[in-house]
Each structure stands twice: as C-alpha cells, then as structure tokens.
Design an enzyme around this catalytic site. Sequence first.
Site, PDB file in Angstrom:
ATOM      1  N   LYS A 142       0.833  -1.199   0.000  1.00  0.00           N
ATOM      2  CA  LYS A 142       0.000   0.000   0.000  1.00  0.00           C
ATOM      3  C   LYS A 142       0.873   1.256   0.000  1.00  0.00           C
ATOM      4  O   LYS A 142       1.896   1.305   0.670  1.00  0.00           O
ATOM      5  CB  LYS A 142      -0.900   0.025   1.241  1.00  0.00           C
ATOM      6  CG  LYS A 142      -2.274  -0.572   1.053  1.00  0.00           C
ATOM      7  CD  LYS A 142      -3.152  -0.288   2.260  1.00  0.00           C
ATOM      8  CE  LYS A 142      -4.528  -0.933   2.108  1.00  0.00           C
ATOM      9  NZ  LYS A 142      -5.283  -0.397   0.968  1.00  0.00           N
ATOM     10  N   GLU A 195      -1.344  -9.774   4.505  1.00  0.00           N
ATOM     11  CA  GLU A 195      -2.658 -10.292   4.141  1.00  0.00           C
ATOM     12  C   GLU A 195      -2.500 -11.206   2.929  1.00  0.00           C
ATOM     13  O   GLU A 195      -1.957 -10.798   1.896  1.00  0.00           O
ATOM     14  CB  GLU A 195      -3.623  -9.162   3.801  1.00  0.00           C
ATOM     15  CG  GLU A 195      -5.038  -9.666   3.504  1.00  0.00           C
ATOM     16  CD  GLU A 195      -5.954  -8.606   2.917  1.00  0.00           C
ATOM     17  OE1 GLU A 195      -6.990  -8.322   3.519  1.00  0.00           O
ATOM     18  OE2 GLU A 195      -5.603  -8.083   1.850  1.00  0.00           O
TER      19      GLU A 195
END
Length: 249
Positions: free
Chosen positions: A58, A152
């Site tokens: 991100k 994740e």
Amino acid sequence: MNTLPVEQFRKFKNDITRFLMAYKFALDAFETKIDILTEEFQLFHDYNPIEHTKSRLKSPESILKKLYKKGLDISLPSIKANITDIAGIRITCSFIADIYRISDMLQNQSDLKIIEIEDYISHPKQNGYRSLHMLIEIPIYMSDRQENVCVEVQIRTIAMDFWASLEHKIYYKYNRTVPPTLLQELKEASDSAAALDRKMERLHNEISEVKDAQAEDWGEDLKQISISNQQFQLPEALLRLLSDRPNGV
C-alpha cells in the site's frame, strides 16, 4: 535559515521509509516461501497447484486515506496496530482443494503466526465474492532488531480471480453505484464460476485416477534426479545398495 523543519521532515521521511521497508521485506520473505513450495511441487508432484502470485504494498496515500476513513490517530504505531493489509499477496490456484492445501501448509510453518482466517469460499459474500483470506504474521530480521509484520494473504482459483477482477472494474466504472440488474448478473456469474471450479476439479480427479491406474515403471527416468534444472545420475552402487535392502527400507 531555520533548519528545524527540514530536519523534522528528513526524520519523518526516514521513519516512514523504514516502516514500509519492513512490510516490503515481509513480502519478500513470504514470496520466498511460496517459491520453495512451488519448486517442491514441481519436483515431487504431477502438477503445481500454485498458478501464479501477485504482491502489492500500500502507498502512504492509501494508508492515510484508510486512517481518515476509520477515524484513527495518524501515527506509525496507529498504522501498525489498525491497518493490517499494508502488505498483501494473492495466490492463484488451479482448484478449490489446492486453496485449502496451501492454507494447511502455511499454517504448519512454525515461524508463521496465523492471526485470522476468513473463508469466503464456504461462506461467500452476499455479492458472490469467493476467496480464502489469511492474516499472517511473519518475522523479519533487520540489522538491529526483529520485527513481526502482518501480511494479508488471499488464495483463490483462476475463476474466482477472474470474477473478482471483473467485479472490481465494474465498481470502479460505476463509482460503487452499480445498477441492481448488473449486481444480480454478477452474482449469477459468481455461481457459474463456482460450478465451473467444481466441474474442473472433478475432471482433474478422474484424470488422476486414470493416470495412476496406467502407471508404469519408467526405467531410466527413475535413475535420474533433477534439481534446479540440473540433472544428476544416481550411481549404480547406490542403486544396488537400495535394491539389496528389504522392501526398500
């Protein structure tokens, strides 16, 4: 000239760089684990269940937007405590059974800590989304310390991945306001993709059974091993030693 603002900015830049670097290293370490599993399957099994992987980190802008959206404190400790998808990796498999097989293998690795598992295959989301999500903590060894970093992991079949990609594009095009008729068609497409997954897995199992029934002694092929594209011939003395042992023990 007052250099304090410059020094503060330089420190902040170094802190955020070091912070994100840990997540990048976590992705590198996790991808190495997947590469090892991939190579092992290529050596010892008829097929490799891992079709491909894709990782992403991100951006600071995306992280900041998520903090604002959740109404959270803007600080690095707040980010680490509350934003769990900074580092993400998607594993695309051939069949549904492969998803759970890979999940089990990851859970059996002693240096990984499983934080959470969300099974959207057994229990799809209302819109038809299917995938297995895992939140995994992996240790990263820096020059001066060890950090435990969350990654994740999404594991899905090719059909699930195709559907999710299409659904994302549609939501982006309609700015998340998708007409009800299109939502219904998306749900029906998800059901069709799931049915295709089940059918292809059944065919794969039937083919494997036929192949096992027709298995033959491959002769010279069994006298060679291949590791990292290198061919090694097993010495005759070793083969004789093995043949002399009762039941190959």
